[in-house]
Scaffold this active site. Structure first.
Site, mmCIF file in Angstrom:
data_model
loop_
_atom_site.group_PDB
_atom_site.id
_atom_site.type_symbol
_atom_site.label_atom_id
_atom_site.label_comp_id
_atom_site.label_asym_id
_atom_site.label_seq_id
_atom_site.Cartn_x
_atom_site.Cartn_y
_atom_site.Cartn_z
ATOM 1 N N GLN A 190 0.801 -1.203 0.037
ATOM 2 C CA GLN A 190 -0.002 0.006 0.004
ATOM 3 C C GLN A 190 1.002 1.338 -0.187
ATOM 4 O O GLN A 190 0.323 2.413 -0.219
ATOM 5 C CB GLN A 190 -1.016 -0.056 1.219
ATOM 6 C CG GLN A 190 -1.747 -1.110 1.562
ATOM 7 C CD GLN A 190 -2.279 -1.315 2.746
ATOM 8 O OE1 GLN A 190 -3.465 -0.772 3.131
ATOM 9 N NE2 GLN A 190 -1.990 -2.027 3.405
ATOM 10 N N HIS A 249 -1.442 1.143 -4.187
ATOM 11 C CA HIS A 249 -1.947 2.720 -3.950
ATOM 12 C C HIS A 249 -1.158 3.708 -4.708
ATOM 13 O O HIS A 249 -1.084 4.855 -4.401
ATOM 14 C CB HIS A 249 -1.820 3.149 -2.503
ATOM 15 C CG HIS A 249 -3.008 2.318 -1.379
ATOM 16 N ND1 HIS A 249 -2.981 2.389 -0.247
ATOM 17 C CD2 HIS A 249 -4.348 1.732 -2.283
ATOM 18 C CE1 HIS A 249 -4.097 1.860 0.172
ATOM 19 N NE2 HIS A 249 -4.866 1.214 -0.976
ATOM 20 N N CYS A 254 -1.931 15.279 -23.652
ATOM 21 C CA CYS A 254 -3.161 15.932 -23.734
ATOM 22 C C CYS A 254 -2.920 17.591 -23.532
ATOM 23 O O CYS A 254 -3.921 18.336 -24.067
ATOM 24 C CB CYS A 254 -4.388 15.236 -23.190
ATOM 25 S SG CYS A 254 -4.558 15.926 -21.623
HETATM 26 C C1 BJW Z 1 4.758 -1.026 12.754
HETATM 27 C C2 BJW Z 1 6.017 -0.253 12.971
HETATM 28 C C3 BJW Z 1 7.141 -0.979 12.752
HETATM 29 C C4 BJW Z 1 4.227 1.003 13.094
HETATM 30 N N1 BJW Z 1 7.277 -2.290 12.440
HETATM 31 N N2 BJW Z 1 4.994 -2.270 12.321
HETATM 32 C C5 BJW Z 1 -16.790 2.205 5.098
HETATM 33 C C6 BJW Z 1 -16.728 0.607 5.109
HETATM 34 C C7 BJW Z 1 -15.766 0.117 4.474
HETATM 35 C C8 BJW Z 1 -15.097 0.632 3.405
HETATM 36 C C9 BJW Z 1 -15.419 1.907 3.254
HETATM 37 C C10 BJW Z 1 -16.354 2.762 4.107
HETATM 38 N N3 BJW Z 1 -16.277 3.989 3.485
HETATM 39 C C11 BJW Z 1 -15.332 4.251 2.646
HETATM 40 C C12 BJW Z 1 -14.686 3.044 2.358
HETATM 41 C C13 BJW Z 1 -13.732 2.747 1.469
HETATM 42 C C14 BJW Z 1 -12.355 3.300 1.656
HETATM 43 C C15 BJW Z 1 -12.026 2.923 3.184
HETATM 44 O O1 BJW Z 1 -11.255 2.080 3.317
HETATM 45 N N4 BJW Z 1 -12.272 3.783 4.057
HETATM 46 C C16 BJW Z 1 -11.885 3.440 5.479
HETATM 47 C C17 BJW Z 1 -11.301 4.698 6.259
HETATM 48 C C18 BJW Z 1 -13.303 2.988 6.290
HETATM 49 N N5 BJW Z 1 -11.467 2.805 0.684
HETATM 50 C C19 BJW Z 1 -11.246 3.406 -0.364
HETATM 51 O O2 BJW Z 1 -11.800 4.450 -0.763
HETATM 52 C C20 BJW Z 1 -10.435 2.901 -1.510
HETATM 53 N N6 BJW Z 1 -10.907 2.537 -2.584
HETATM 54 C C21 BJW Z 1 -11.987 1.758 -2.592
HETATM 55 O O3 BJW Z 1 -12.630 1.043 -1.856
HETATM 56 O O4 BJW Z 1 -12.315 1.421 -4.030
HETATM 57 C C22 BJW Z 1 -13.620 0.743 -4.181
HETATM 58 C C23 BJW Z 1 -13.378 -0.881 -4.281
HETATM 59 C C24 BJW Z 1 -14.305 -1.798 -3.757
HETATM 60 C C25 BJW Z 1 -14.182 -3.038 -3.899
HETATM 61 C C26 BJW Z 1 -12.898 -3.682 -4.350
HETATM 62 C C27 BJW Z 1 -11.925 -2.675 -4.800
HETATM 63 C C28 BJW Z 1 -12.309 -1.285 -4.488
HETATM 64 C C29 BJW Z 1 -9.092 3.593 -1.677
HETATM 65 C C30 BJW Z 1 -8.047 3.634 -0.395
HETATM 66 C C31 BJW Z 1 -6.952 4.738 -0.699
HETATM 67 C C32 BJW Z 1 -5.962 4.931 0.299
HETATM 68 N N7 BJW Z 1 -5.190 5.791 0.075
HETATM 69 C C33 BJW Z 1 -4.109 6.185 0.961
HETATM 70 C C34 BJW Z 1 -3.217 7.191 0.595
HETATM 71 C C35 BJW Z 1 -2.328 6.681 -0.569
HETATM 72 C C36 BJW Z 1 -1.404 7.676 -0.994
HETATM 73 C C37 BJW Z 1 -0.628 8.432 0.363
HETATM 74 O O5 BJW Z 1 0.183 7.538 0.671
HETATM 75 O O6 BJW Z 1 -0.580 9.282 0.385
HETATM 76 O O7 BJW Z 1 -3.292 5.100 1.438
HETATM 77 S S1 BJW Z 1 -4.931 6.567 2.666
HETATM 78 C C38 BJW Z 1 -3.299 5.755 3.544
HETATM 79 O O8 BJW Z 1 -4.149 4.629 4.423
HETATM 80 C C39 BJW Z 1 -2.437 5.059 2.399
HETATM 81 C C40 BJW Z 1 -2.249 3.854 3.067
HETATM 82 O O9 BJW Z 1 -1.507 2.836 2.004
HETATM 83 C C41 BJW Z 1 -3.524 3.372 3.845
HETATM 84 C C42 BJW Z 1 -3.302 2.181 4.764
HETATM 85 O O10 BJW Z 1 -2.386 2.760 5.913
HETATM 86 P P1 BJW Z 1 -1.503 1.517 6.383
HETATM 87 O O11 BJW Z 1 -0.283 1.339 5.618
HETATM 88 O O12 BJW Z 1 -2.132 0.552 7.319
HETATM 89 O O13 BJW Z 1 -0.878 2.728 7.689
HETATM 90 P P2 BJW Z 1 -1.324 3.069 9.106
HETATM 91 O O14 BJW Z 1 -0.734 4.319 9.640
HETATM 92 O O15 BJW Z 1 -2.612 3.050 9.050
HETATM 93 O O16 BJW Z 1 -0.903 1.755 10.015
HETATM 94 C C43 BJW Z 1 0.495 1.630 10.233
HETATM 95 C C44 BJW Z 1 0.734 0.214 11.039
HETATM 96 O O17 BJW Z 1 1.896 -0.083 11.095
HETATM 97 C C45 BJW Z 1 0.296 0.164 12.491
HETATM 98 O O18 BJW Z 1 -0.635 -1.094 12.584
HETATM 99 C C46 BJW Z 1 1.347 0.216 13.348
HETATM 100 O O19 BJW Z 1 1.082 -0.612 14.521
HETATM 101 C C47 BJW Z 1 2.464 -0.422 12.492
HETATM 102 N N8 BJW Z 1 3.781 -0.192 12.939
HETATM 103 N N9 BJW Z 1 5.341 0.952 13.357
HETATM 104 C C48 BJW Z 1 5.623 -3.058 12.583
HETATM 105 N N10 BJW Z 1 8.293 -0.423 13.163
#
Ligand code: BJW
Length: 231
Positions: free
Chosen positions: A88, A106, A136
């Site tokens: 991601q 992502h 474009c």
């Molecule tokens: C350590 C550590 C160490 C720390 N060692 N570990 C209601 C219900 C369900 C879904 C939805 C809903 N309403 C809306 C939605 C959908 C929405 C969503 O999920 N929303 C939620 C908030 C509920 N999702 C979307 O819109 C996605 N698209 C979508 O769903 O399209 C439709 C679809 C349907 C069906 C199939 C397919 C598609 C798009 C999501 C886009 C997310 N974009 C971002 C920004 C990307 C660009 C950027 O980097 O700026 O992506 S947001 C951000 O969160 C980024 C990350 O990739 C993503 C995940 O975060 P991540 O990596 O988990 O980081 P953290 O900070 O959350 O966690 C860090 C972890 O590391 C922690 O657990 C720590 O403990 C750990 N950690 N240090 C090991 N040293």
């Protein structure tokens, strides 16, 4: 043996100095998600969004892969079956750590995308408002990253891999963002053994067969050593 599918999140790059999103003091404590990680936010204030991603591009360019990235690259090279890394993360630390095949669901900080015609090209270190698309010419260049409400990349390929996985591992991801948060369930339905490696249990920890807690630079090399040693 069988195929291993690995999902990584911001936690794997934390010890390389890149901030996570939802940990204390993380990126979402400093910026409103609606402002910098949605298409609507970009339409409202593209300068703010470019500023956010330009700063992260500079920071990511200075970061070095850590022992966890390198261990996954070693697994990819030495495991007799396929090892699929789905990240991601928008940094390129898996690649600089030696991984050869990485699915960036992502997007990447290194990419630019035309919001008008979907053309993609290498992003300059600093992107600017009204930068024209090289094809474009529309002044609609944006970072090639996936924001909330947008479809993540390569979903068909990822679901195909999950359906044929023997092992699924989620590393350093909070399990709060879909569809990635549901991959563990897809993999389980296909009969894969599932494991989470995280500093603390994620939101979806109860959905995994096994949870290993600790910093990724320690847990991931240890897990990889175990897999390669058991061949
Ligand atoms: C350590 C550590 C160490 C720390 N060692 N570990 C209601 C219900 C369900 C879904 C939805 C809903 N309403 C809306 C939605 C959908 C929405 C969503 O999920 N929303 C939620 C908030 C509920 N999702 C979307 O819109 C996605 N698209 C979508 O769903 O399209 C439709 C679809 C349907 C069906 C199939 C397919 C598609 C798009 C999501 C886009 C997310 N974009 C971002 C920004 C990307 C660009 C950027 O980097 O700026 O992506 S947001 C951000 O969160 C980024 C990350 O990739 C993503 C995940 O975060 P991540 O990596 O988990 O980081 P953290 O900070 O959350 O966690 C860090 C972890 O590391 C922690 O657990 C720590 O403990 C750990 N950690 N240090 C090991 N040293």
């Amino acid at each position: 043996m069988g195929k291993i599918v690995i999902l990584t999140g911001a936690g794997i790059s934390a010890e390389s100095g890149l901030g996570t999103f939802r940990d204390a003091g993380g990126l979402w404590a400093q910026h409103r998600i609606e402002d910098v990680a949605t298409p609507e936010g970009f339409a409202r204030n593209p300068a703010l969004v470019h500023e956010f991603y330009n700063a992260r591009r500079v920071q990511a360019a200075k970061a070095l892969p850590n022992a966890a990235h390198k261990a996954l690259a070693r697994l990819q090279g030495d495991w007799p079956d396929e090892v699929v890394i789905v990240t991601q993360n928008v940094d390129n630390l898996h690649e600089t750590g030696g991984a050869e095949r990485v699915v960036h669901m992502h997007g990447t900080l290194g990419g630019a995308l035309c919001a008008a015609c979907d053309h993609r090209w290498a992003a300059p270190p600093e992107m600017a408002v009204d930068e024209p698309c090289p094809v474009c010419k529309a002044p609609t260049a944006r970072p090639d990253v996936v924001w909330f409400g947008e479809m993540p990349y390569d979903m068909d390929t990822i679901y195909d891999h999950l359906a044929s996985a023997s092992v699924f591992a989620a590393i350093g991801t909070s399990g709060q963002v879909y569809p990635a948060a549901a991959f563990v369930h897809e993999a389980r339905m296909s009969g894969a053994e599932t494991i989470e490696l995280n500093l603390k249990p994620s939101t979806g920890a109860s959905g995994f067969d096994k949870v290993v807690l600790g910093p990724a630079t320690e847990t991931v090399p240890h897990w990889v050593d175990g897999l390669l040693g058991a061949r």
